[in-house]
Design a protein around this motif. Structure first.
Motif, PDB file in Angstrom:
ATOM      1  N   ASP A  71      -8.292   2.796   4.134  1.00 33.18           N
ATOM      2  CA  ASP A  71      -7.947   2.027   2.933  1.00 33.18           C
ATOM      3  C   ASP A  71      -8.029   0.519   3.143  1.00 33.18           C
ATOM      4  O   ASP A  71      -8.713  -0.170   2.403  1.00 33.18           O
ATOM      5  N   TYR A  72      -7.353   0.004   4.168  1.00 30.47           N
ATOM      6  CA  TYR A  72      -7.429  -1.439   4.447  1.00 30.47           C
ATOM      7  C   TYR A  72      -8.863  -1.818   4.791  1.00 30.47           C
ATOM      8  O   TYR A  72      -9.346  -2.887   4.455  1.00 30.47           O
ATOM      9  N   ASN A  73      -9.554  -0.887   5.469  1.00 29.95           N
ATOM     10  CA  ASN A  73     -10.971  -1.038   5.809  1.00 29.95           C
ATOM     11  C   ASN A  73     -11.245  -2.236   6.720  1.00 29.95           C
ATOM     12  O   ASN A  73     -12.337  -2.786   6.707  1.00 29.95           O
ATOM     13  N   LEU A 114      -5.818  -0.579  -2.674  1.00 32.91           N
ATOM     14  CA  LEU A 114      -5.806  -0.378  -1.212  1.00 32.91           C
ATOM     15  C   LEU A 114      -4.400  -0.286  -0.649  1.00 32.91           C
ATOM     16  O   LEU A 114      -4.220   0.100   0.499  1.00 32.91           O
ATOM     17  N   SER A 173     -12.125   3.522  -0.961  1.00 27.99           N
ATOM     18  CA  SER A 173     -11.094   3.157  -1.934  1.00 27.99           C
ATOM     19  C   SER A 173     -11.674   2.953  -3.330  1.00 27.99           C
ATOM     20  O   SER A 173     -10.933   2.921  -4.307  1.00 27.99           O
ATOM     21  N   LEU A 201      -6.660 -14.499   3.005  1.00 25.08           N
ATOM     22  CA  LEU A 201      -5.514 -15.401   3.166  1.00 25.08           C
ATOM     23  C   LEU A 201      -5.736 -16.901   3.381  1.00 25.08           C
ATOM     24  O   LEU A 201      -4.739 -17.626   3.493  1.00 25.08           O
ATOM     25  N   ILE A 227      -1.916  -7.288  -1.022  1.00 26.60           N
ATOM     26  CA  ILE A 227      -3.080  -6.413  -0.869  1.00 26.60           C
ATOM     27  C   ILE A 227      -3.399  -5.854  -2.268  1.00 26.60           C
ATOM     28  O   ILE A 227      -2.487  -5.409  -2.966  1.00 26.60           O
ATOM     29  N   PRO A 239      -5.450 -11.276   9.027  1.00 21.79           N
ATOM     30  CA  PRO A 239      -3.994 -11.334   9.163  1.00 21.79           C
ATOM     31  C   PRO A 239      -3.215 -10.564   8.102  1.00 21.79           C
ATOM     32  O   PRO A 239      -2.026 -10.282   8.307  1.00 21.79           O
ATOM     33  N   SER A 240      -3.833 -10.190   6.968  1.00 20.44           N
ATOM     34  CA  SER A 240      -3.086  -9.444   5.957  1.00 20.44           C
ATOM     35  C   SER A 240      -2.797  -8.014   6.402  1.00 20.44           C
ATOM     36  O   SER A 240      -2.085  -7.268   5.734  1.00 20.44           O
ATOM     37  N   TYR A 264      -8.367 -10.367   0.228  1.00 15.24           N
ATOM     38  CA  TYR A 264      -7.096 -10.452   0.959  1.00 15.24           C
ATOM     39  C   TYR A 264      -7.270 -11.098   2.340  1.00 15.24           C
ATOM     40  O   TYR A 264      -6.716 -10.644   3.326  1.00 15.24           O
ATOM     41  N   ARG A 304       3.398   0.202   3.849  1.00 22.02           N
ATOM     42  CA  ARG A 304       3.327   1.664   3.993  1.00 22.02           C
ATOM     43  C   ARG A 304       4.294   2.191   5.048  1.00 22.02           C
ATOM     44  O   ARG A 304       4.262   3.373   5.381  1.00 22.02           O
ATOM     45  N   GLN A 346       0.901  -7.074   6.589  1.00 23.15           N
ATOM     46  CA  GLN A 346       1.453  -6.792   5.262  1.00 23.15           C
ATOM     47  C   GLN A 346       1.086  -5.377   4.802  1.00 23.15           C
ATOM     48  O   GLN A 346       1.907  -4.666   4.222  1.00 23.15           O
ATOM     49  N   PHE A 347      -0.149  -4.981   5.073  1.00 23.57           N
ATOM     50  CA  PHE A 347      -0.618  -3.646   4.696  1.00 23.57           C
ATOM     51  C   PHE A 347       0.221  -2.573   5.383  1.00 23.57           C
ATOM     52  O   PHE A 347       0.713  -1.640   4.749  1.00 23.57           O
TER      53      PHE A 347
END
Lengths: 81, 583
Positions: free
Chosen positions: B249-251, A80, B208, A61, A76, B324-325, A59, B333, B328-329
């Protein structure tokens, strides 16, 4: 008769998806395939469009950012999200 | 798939890894001598590879005149790394830090400047001021690529280096590897090799359970640590793991360095500050761990007290650079920095000298203990070196390798080494059936979590070695259906080497040091009388992992006892806790 080694596939929903109307892989574009650090994307020979071949997305990008037509979306990965 | 070919190439210098340090090394080698044949070898694509594929949001260790001196920086890192530092390496970085920034600035990397045009330095470390934000730092890779083209560096993408070639004297003679799309075999003869393959970021398994959900770019599987070991190079202080405070989670990084100067801070579940300083160190992670153990967890990044315009600035920086994601993460949530704190956790373990101190030994010229082999970046043991240290040591490696190869003959490629490696690499592709690389990797990395994650318990570490020995047998049964899986199979080998080195290095140092990074439950005290030394891991004559103590170079910059304790006092005393800053 000996036991035959057998493999079984695990299902996974691909985090990278393609808009076929926008993808210009059939015109020779391979930008997303080139930039993926993990080498997960490929052009499908039958459709000429990009697709996610392996489920190992970080992820990060570059594929989505560098796509010249905005044809690619990275979610994502489900585990996760 | 067509039948794999063998390519035999010849270069003066091969740089393995085209992320951060590698491109700088290649450019500087060519600048030193434009007649040299220099190859940049990359497993991915140089345009978007490595830790900074999407840029970087700041420099963590900028030594800028007027804000800090090389002496102050060397002192800070000596203390932050609990004294286990060869100051000459840190000082060499610090002296060159500003020249590196100016070069990057000339090339087009954008750093934050104030109204008078000076660098807008921020304080994040416990003692000095070393952080330089890069709110427009997304273009670093593009800038590097332009320089590679200008310097006429040869680039080969999608080739996985797996072993180094050495000559009869043990000096470097080249690199072996394969193409991850065609499985073509590469024998690349060279007079010098620069390893810049990044951290061992796929060592532990993220909580995760997702293999590639790592903090580091998962291409960085510890390739360079493994290759250096097998070539006979010494590795240092591997027990000083990299463990990071990350977004759960995103780590990915919560980025207290970015938000700290704007008023954000690490908080417990009551929204209270519990550490004085958010700079990543073993001692900081120790306090983080204690807060979780005490029932005050989870730990959060707190921004919800900041003003709207500050939040917008933070969002622009954090959702546009490095990872950069992240935006979005959070959006999915429903985490809005304005109203919620960001849940954090403690990451799985890795090796990385960029963040801690675990790496391949190098001196202040970026030379390893193997003649002709250089290392730079996250994998080279210069403590807390970060991105700017990678660029700087890449510069040193390129310049010094250019000098080393001058007048030197190209060493012969030893046929026995080449054939042994060809057999080893391609075995998974030649088997009709066997174990899938991803399954073996999952199990190996789960064992790393089960047995190696600190606190380190001797008995657990002994069991780990048994489990890792079983995995070594499984590696002999790996089956790859295509060149891509062959790449993953090769990486399982790198991860396995790193896991065993992590366990053995940790067992060797029978004391506790570096906070959580090396907390030995059976040896809970720091023991300077016996362990104020580097630990060095190397391959002995039997091909086994061996250890020795190495003296720490006498300090050129003295640390007085009072200062030396600074990083041991990170916890905020209950009654003196400062009020959260108003934005």
């Amino acid at each position: 008769m000996p036991f035959i080694p057998t493999e079984i596939a695990l299902r996974s929903s691909a985090p990278v998806t393609i808009d076929h109307d926008k993808c210009i892989g059939d015109k020779g574009c391979t930008v997303c395939v080139d930039v993926c650090p993990l080498d997960l994307l490929a052009i499908d020979k039958s459709t000429g469009k990009a697709y996610m071949q392996f489920d190992e997305c970080w992820y990060c990008l570059p594929c989505q950012h560098d796509c010249p037509t905005g044809a690619l979306k990275v979610d994502i990965p489900y585990l996760l999200r | 798939m067509s039948t794999p070919q063998t390519h035999i190439l010849e270069y003066d210098i091969v740089v393995v890894g085209g992320g951060t340090a590698g491109p700088m090394a290649a450019v500087k080698a060519k600048e030193a001598n434009p007649n040299l044949k220099v190859l940049l070898l990359e497993k991915a694509n140089v345009k978007r590879s490595g830790a900074i594929s999407m840029g970087m949001d700041g420099l963590n260790n900028a030594v800028v005149p007027g804000f800090a001196t090389p002496e102050q920086y060397t002192k800070e890192i000596t203390i932050a790394n609990d004294g286990i530092v060869d100051q000459s390496t840190v000082y060499a970085y610090a002296q060159h830090s500003y020249a590196t920034i100016e070069e990057l600035d000339r090339w087009g990397v954008k750093f934050e400047k104030d109204l008078t045009g000076d660098y807008a330095m921020k304080k994040v470390h416990h003692m000095g001021t070393y952080v330089l934000p890069m709110p427009e730092g997304h273009n670093v890779k593009k800038v590097l690529y332009r320089q590679l083209k200008r310097a006429r560096v040869a680039i080969t993408n999608r080739v996985v280096a797996t072993r180094l070639l050495t000559d009869e004297n043990g000096a470097i003679a080249g690199v072996l590897g394969f193409d991850c799309r065609t499985a073509d075999f590469y024998v690349i003869r060279a007079k010098a090799v620069i390893l810049s393959t990044g951290a061992a970021g796929r060592l532990g398994l993220p909580a995760s359970g997702y293999l590639m959900g790592t903090y580091e770019n998962p291409t960085n599987a510890g390739d360079g640590y493994s290759m250096a070991f097998h070539a006979g190079a010494a590795l240092r202080n591997l027990e000083c793991y990299q463990i990071n405070p990350l977004i759960k989670d995103y780590n990915g990084p919560a980025c207290a360095y970015v938000t700290g100067p704007l008023g954000g801070f690490t908080a417990n579940n009551k929204g209270e500050r519990f550490i004085e300083c958010d700079y990543w160190s073993g001692q900081m992670m120790w306090e983080f761990y204690q807060e979780l153990q005490s029932g005050n967890g989870p730990v959060f990044l707190k921004l919800d007290h900041l003003a709207e315009e500050t939040i917008q600035t933070i969002e622009t920086i954090l959702h546009g650079n490095e990872r950069p994601s992240r935006g979005q993460f959070h959006a999915r949530r429903g985490t809005d920095y304005r109203t919620q704190m960001i849940e954090m956790h403690i990451s799985e373990i890795g090796f990385c000298s960029g963040h801690s101190a675990s790496g391949v030994y190098v001196n202040s010229k970026a030379e390893t203990s193997v003649p002709g082999l250089y290392a730079a970046g996250d994998m080279a043991a210069v403590p807390h070196n970060y991105m700017l240290g990678a660029f700087t040591y890449g510069w040193f490696a390129g310049r010094n390798a250019a000098e080393y190869v001058s007048g030197r003959e190209l060493p012969a490629a030893d046929a026995a080494q080449v054939e042994k490696e060809r057999t080893r690499i391609f075995a998974p592709l030649l088997r009709d059936n066997g174990l899938p690389p991803a399954q073996v990797e999952y199990k190996l990395r789960r064992f790393v979590n089960d047995y190696l994650q600190p606190p380190k318990v001797t008995r657990r570490y002994e069991i780990a070695l048994n489990r890792f020995a079983e995995i070594a047998e499984d590696i002999e049964q790996l089956h790859a259906r295509n060149p891509h899986e062959l790449m993953r199979a090769a990486e399982v080998g790198f991860i396995h080497d790193c896991a065993e080195m992590a366990a053995r290095a940790s067992l060797f140092r029978t004391e506790s040091r570096w906070g959580l990074y090396h907390y030995r439950v059976d040896h809970p005290q720091r023991n300077d009388a016996e362990w104020f030394v580097h630990t060095e891991l190397y391959k002995n004559d039997k091909g086994e992992i061996a250890h020795r103590k190495k003296e720490i170079e006498p300090y050129s910059i003295a640390i007085d006892t009072e200062e030396g304790q600074a990083y041991n006092r990170l916890r905020i005393k209950k009654d003196e806790a400062p009020e959260p800053q108003a934005a």
